[in-house]
Design a protein around this motif. Structure first.
Motif, PDB file in Angstrom:
ATOM      1  N   UNK A   1      19.068 -43.051 -93.541  1.00 10.98           N
ATOM      2  CA  UNK A   1      20.340 -43.357 -94.176  1.00 10.98           C
ATOM      3  C   UNK A   1      20.878 -44.706 -93.745  1.00 10.98           C
ATOM      4  N   UNK A   2      21.772 -45.156 -94.502  1.00 11.44           N
ATOM      5  CA  UNK A   2      22.580 -46.562 -94.498  1.00 11.44           C
ATOM      6  C   UNK A   2      23.324 -46.559 -92.904  1.00 11.44           C
TER       7      UNK A   2
ATOM      8  N   UNK B   1      26.177 -43.284 -89.654  1.00  9.23           N
ATOM      9  CA  UNK B   1      25.141 -43.011 -90.625  1.00  9.23           C
ATOM     10  C   UNK B   1      25.543 -42.278 -91.995  1.00  9.23           C
ATOM     11  N   UNK B   2      24.948 -42.485 -93.004  1.00 10.91           N
ATOM     12  CA  UNK B   2      25.188 -41.839 -94.364  1.00 10.91           C
ATOM     13  C   UNK B   2      24.569 -42.318 -95.511  1.00 10.91           C
ATOM     14  N   UNK B   3      24.731 -41.671 -96.511  1.00  9.95           N
ATOM     15  CA  UNK B   3      24.209 -41.942 -98.052  1.00  9.95           C
ATOM     16  C   UNK B   3      25.167 -42.966 -98.346  1.00  9.95           C
ATOM     17  N   UNK B   4      24.410 -43.801 -99.281  1.00  7.36           N
ATOM     18  CA  UNK B   4      25.304 -44.760 -99.986  1.00  7.36           C
ATOM     19  C   UNK B   4      26.440 -44.337-101.010  1.00  7.36           C
TER      20      UNK B   4
ATOM     21  N   UNK C   1      14.444 -42.791 -98.551  1.00 10.11           N
ATOM     22  CA  UNK C   1      15.232 -43.584 -97.707  1.00 10.11           C
ATOM     23  C   UNK C   1      16.502 -43.909 -98.719  1.00 10.11           C
ATOM     24  N   UNK C   2      17.911 -43.639 -97.988  1.00 14.22           N
ATOM     25  CA  UNK C   2      18.933 -44.175 -98.577  1.00 14.22           C
ATOM     26  C   UNK C   2      19.072 -45.499 -99.083  1.00 14.22           C
ATOM     27  N   UNK C   3      19.559 -45.776-100.365  1.00 15.25           N
ATOM     28  CA  UNK C   3      19.703 -47.196-100.699  1.00 15.25           C
ATOM     29  C   UNK C   3      21.195 -47.471-101.007  1.00 15.25           C
TER      30      UNK C   3
ATOM     31  N   UNK D   1      25.134 -53.867 -88.923  1.00 16.76           N
ATOM     32  CA  UNK D   1      24.979 -52.868 -90.157  1.00 16.76           C
ATOM     33  C   UNK D   1      23.794 -52.990 -91.019  1.00 16.76           C
ATOM     34  N   UNK D   2      23.258 -51.949 -91.254  1.00 19.59           N
ATOM     35  CA  UNK D   2      21.910 -51.917 -92.045  1.00 19.59           C
ATOM     36  C   UNK D   2      21.876 -51.200 -93.225  1.00 19.59           C
ATOM     37  N   UNK D   3      21.862 -52.094 -94.348  1.00 20.88           N
ATOM     38  CA  UNK D   3      22.092 -51.473 -95.843  1.00 20.88           C
ATOM     39  C   UNK D   3      20.862 -51.718 -96.572  1.00 20.88           C
ATOM     40  N   UNK D   4      19.977 -50.634 -96.687  1.00 24.01           N
ATOM     41  CA  UNK D   4      18.645 -50.733 -97.302  1.00 24.01           C
ATOM     42  C   UNK D   4      19.183 -50.846 -98.950  1.00 24.01           C
TER      43      UNK D   4
END
Length: 500
Positions: free
Chosen positions: A22-23, A29-32, A52-54, A223-226
């Protein structure tokens, strides 16, 4: 070519791939917001690895707000010594989880095992290196201005302060190393970060974020945002509360980032494309030069910005050099990166392989002589044989444009005038790396001085390290990463004058 069957994975890697992936925003942690995801595939087998969540612009907004809160809150109250402690804990955790990182890098990117082992180890050392710099950020004192001194004693000093909230966008070719290269100096300087990994290779960044959390970094510091570049990346670059953007990728995207960042004049550093020259003189030690030049081009399947893909060989040794090079490269073993026998893995995607194949076709059409490779083996995976062209000209696309694949273009030279040779080597819009191969000390240093690149090696290629500044001239980028220069990218200087 080996049968690209995925070797046995460690229990930790198998458990990681089960997800959820997740993000990571504000320590959670969580979904977009839109709850979208992207499939991650093994480029050697086409097997599905995970979903993988984006994120998109809404998630970037949340991440920037979290980074701003952390920058103005708990992170800003830590000393350089305390930041160094966090970085050292993270370095140890990377070492402790090295096998999982190695397997994820190979699975996600396709790189050979030896390269993955090197990149994981070097990333841990990078955080350790910048931990030392966090303890050594210093200002200076200087002479106060005359009009203040005229009224009595005074003191003027400078401080070095973090630039603020940083957006970092990394490519897919060495995912963990790129994340470390961006994060380590930014965190050492006291910045907070929103990191956007490449959508093709998000796995190691997720594991790294878990370790950042485990190392005790305050919520929101990283913070990590795919996400895709057109969504999450564009939103990050345009965001008005981002103080700096650091980007590694193509020159075309770099130009777009400059235009977008101009709106609020945020700071920008760019590590962009390359078409690096490799100059082999007639006295070169071919036992050293042949494998060295081969790896200058074919390291990471040619998918690296400092690849030496324009090879200039003195005519006196040209034929022998080419024959030995073809024999050496022709013996490469292609296969899955987790097989220790593999020397070249797959390209990152079918799209990338098709792009590289189009360049090979153009080289043939424009009259270059194909002496090795150029063929995509049948079967699963995005494999492409290492490719060598001779009889190339400076006007050919394979000589002028960055291919980002396993394609080498060899040209002859005969003129003894180093200025003439240098003009040929510098005939490019890029200036990132390069190398000179000779046993003559005078020629080596004089030629290195003439090559217009930010990084030049002698009798080796791509000799990078955490303490050695790396970056490009011309259209290869702005700024330098690694070393003290890499830290300076994330610091501002403030001057203070006190009338005593």
């Amino acid at each position: 070519m080996n049968n690209p069957v995925t070797p046995q994975l460690s229990p930790a890697t198998r458990q990681f791939l089960k997800g959820p992936l997740e993000l990571f925003i504000d320590g959670r942690w969580g979904a977009g917001v839109a709850e979208n995801s992207v499939a991650s595939h093994d480029p050697a087998t086409d097997d599905l690895l995970a979903h993988v969540a984006i994120g998109d612009g809404a998630d970037i907004d949340r991440a920037v707000a979290a980074a701003r809160k952390a920058f103005e809150g708990p992170w800003s109250r830590l000393s350089g010594f305390e930041r160094a402690d966090h970085l050292r804990r993270l370095s140890r955790l990377i070492d402790e989880n090295a096998q999982t990182f190695i397997e994820l890098e190979v699975l996600d990117n396709g790189m050979p095992l030896a390269i993955a082992q090197l990149t994981v180890s070097s990333t841990a050392r990078l955080f350790e290196y910048y931990a030392g710099w966090a303890e050594r950020i210093e200002g200076t004192t200087t002479t106060p201005p005359p009009h203040v001194l005229a009224a009595g004693e005074a003191l003027t000093y400078t401080t070095r302060e973090p630039v603020g909230v940083v957006g970092q966008i990394i490519p897919w070719n060495v995912p963990l190393s790129m994340a470390g290269l961006k994060l380590a100096p930014a965190l050492a300087a006291g910045c907070t970060v929103v990191l956007k990994p490449a959508e093709d290779t998000p796995l190691s960044a997720i594991l790294l974020a878990r370790l950042i959390q485990q190392a005790g970094f305050p919520d929101g510091v990283v913070n990590v945002v795919n996400g895709y570049g057109r969504d999450a990346g564009a939103a990050l670059v345009a965001h008005k509360d981002i103080d700096k953007i650091s980007f590694t990728g193509s020159t075309d995207v770099g130009r777009a980032i400059i235009r977008s960042a101009a709106d609020n004049l945020k700071k920008v550093s760019l590590e962009l494309g390359g078409k690096s020259p490799v100059v082999v003189f007639d006295d070169a030690d071919l036992d050293l030069a042949v494998p060295g030049v081969a790896m200058a081009t074919f390291f990471l399947q040619g998918q690296n910005c400092m690849a030496g893909t324009r090879i200039f060989v003195h005519e006196r040794i040209h034929d022998e050099f080419v024959a030995r090079l073809v024999a050496f490269v022709g013996a490469f073993t292609l296969g899955h990166g987790l097989d220790p026998a593999t020397q070249m893995g797959p390209l990152i995607s079918k799209r990338q392989r098709e792009r590289v194949q189009s360049y090979i076709a153009s080289g043939i059409e424009e009259g270059a002589k194909l002496v090795l490779g150029g063929i995509a083996p049948e079967g699963a995976g995005n494999f492409l044989q290492p490719t060598i062209f001779t009889e190339t000209r400076p006007d050919m696309r394979i000589v002028r444009e960055e291919i980002f694949g396993p394609v080498m273009a060899i040209q002859r030279f005969s003129d003894p005038d180093l200025d003439v040779v240098a003009r040929q080597a510098n005939d490019s819009v890029f200036g990132l790396s390069g190398s000179v191969w000779t046993q003559n000390l005078s020629i080596a240093h004089r030629m290195a001085a003439r090559i217009r690149s930010g990084h030049v090696s002698i009798n080796c290629h791509g000799a990078v390290g955490p303490n050695i500044p790396f970056g490009g001239f011309k259209q290869s980028g702005w700024g330098r990463e690694f070393g003290r220069d890499g830290l300076d990218l994330y610091l501002d200087t403030k001057a203070v004058t006190v009338k005593l």
